[in-house]
Design a protein around this motif. Structure first.
Motif, PDB file in Angstrom:
ATOM      1  N   VAL A  34      84.169  38.244  41.078  1.00 25.38           N
ATOM      2  CA  VAL A  34      83.403  36.995  41.043  1.00 25.38           C
ATOM      3  C   VAL A  34      83.169  36.625  39.586  1.00 25.38           C
ATOM      4  O   VAL A  34      82.638  37.427  38.810  1.00 25.38           O
ATOM      5  CB  VAL A  34      82.069  37.159  41.800  1.00 25.38           C
ATOM      6  N   HIS A  47      78.373  33.514  40.742  1.00 26.16           N
ATOM      7  CA  HIS A  47      77.208  34.327  41.123  1.00 26.16           C
ATOM      8  C   HIS A  47      76.386  33.640  42.201  1.00 26.16           C
ATOM      9  O   HIS A  47      75.662  34.300  42.954  1.00 26.16           O
ATOM     10  CB  HIS A  47      76.312  34.603  39.900  1.00 26.16           C
ATOM     11  N   PHE A  58      79.106  35.887  47.321  1.00 26.51           N
ATOM     12  CA  PHE A  58      78.453  36.873  46.462  1.00 26.51           C
ATOM     13  C   PHE A  58      77.023  37.114  46.921  1.00 26.51           C
ATOM     14  O   PHE A  58      76.569  38.269  46.988  1.00 26.51           O
ATOM     15  CB  PHE A  58      78.478  36.409  45.010  1.00 26.51           C
ATOM     16  N   CYS A  94      70.557  36.024  43.696  1.00 26.69           N
ATOM     17  CA  CYS A  94      71.553  36.015  42.602  1.00 26.69           C
ATOM     18  C   CYS A  94      71.242  34.942  41.565  1.00 26.69           C
ATOM     19  O   CYS A  94      72.142  34.476  40.841  1.00 26.69           O
ATOM     20  CB  CYS A  94      72.974  35.849  43.149  1.00 26.69           C
ATOM     21  N   TYR A 117      81.402  41.626  39.234  1.00 25.95           N
ATOM     22  CA  TYR A 117      80.921  40.343  38.726  1.00 25.95           C
ATOM     23  C   TYR A 117      81.126  40.327  37.215  1.00 25.95           C
ATOM     24  O   TYR A 117      80.673  41.235  36.516  1.00 25.95           O
ATOM     25  CB  TYR A 117      79.440  40.106  39.051  1.00 25.95           C
TER      26      TYR A 117
END
Length: 237
Positions: free
Chosen positions: A98, A103, A108, A116, A193
């Motif tokens: 990601v 995010h 996610f 997030c 991420y």
């Protein structure tokens, strides 16, 4: 050695609506990332939001070892059934990378189980990504840090679960820091991420950034164990 199959998903909206972004990524962020990854020997395909099923059909995901996700403007417009499809594939072992504003994507947030959310400031500040886990395979060949001349500021608190491994933290000119390279495991799937990638800066042309993504692909596609069994179980041991 098997060839890793990678699908690069991008909304491909900014590049068609914003002349400034189009000047940087005329063929889309997904195409720039794909071009950067060619030397690494992956089998590459791209998918975008406007394609049927957002380009993420069952057949495409079945033949995807690692999915890369860049999104921003259309998070809430991504169909829930496609998010659920991706979610199940991740649990079954497909890797997920990601990027940047991804995010806030449905997928996610679903995998993290949190908002997030984070702090941000859209200015042209230098960012330093510091390697805080040099033993991690995602940090291979990177050195002690990556310098990005101009990037949008992302700052803590970043409302995610504690990463299973923290590979990078970033510092910005305003004094903020950010957990910018976070690795997670969800059942059989590996998730990374990676924060850099604002659409108004040519970050995905930077070789060190592409190297991190390539390293993350190899990590996320690495072998896993047997599929777990759930429910009543009678042992033969």
């Amino acid at each position: 050695m098997r060839t890793i199959k990678v699908t690069i998903w991008n909304e491909f909206i900014h590049e068609r609506k914003d002349p400034e972004v189009a000047a940087i990524y005329p063929n889309g962020i997904h195409k720039t990332i794909a071009d950067g990854l060619i030397p690494y020997g992956f089998q590459l395909r791209t998918a975008t939001f406007d394609q049927p099923e957002h380009g993420l059909t069952e057949e495409v995901l079945k033949h995807t070892d690692v999915l890369i996700w860049w999104g921003h403007l259309a998070h809430e417009k991504v169909a829930d059934e496609i998010v659920e499809r991706v979610y199940e594939r991740v649990l079954d072992g497909m890797g997920l990378i990601v990027l940047h504003s991804g995010h806030f994507s449905k997928i996610f947030k679903m995998l993290m189980g949190t908002s997030c959310d984070l702090k941000w400031r859209e200015t042209e500040e230098k960012e330093i990504l510091w390697v805080v886990d040099p033993a991690h395979p995602i940090a291979e060949g990177i050195g002690q840090y990556i310098e990005i001349p101009q990037e949008e500021m992302y700052g803590e608190f970043f409302d995610i679960p504690a990463p299973d491994q923290l590979v990078f933290i970033s510092s910005f000119e305003g004094g903020e820091v950010f957990r910018s390279g976070c690795a997670f495991h969800r059942r059989l799937g590996k998730i990374f991420y990676f924060q850099p990638g604002h659409e108004r800066h040519p970050i995905y042309y930077q070789k060190e950034v592409i190297r991190v993504i390539a390293n993350a692909i190899r990590w996320a596609a690495s072998p896993h164990g047997a599929e777990p069994f759930f429910g009543h179980f009678k042992t033969d041991i």
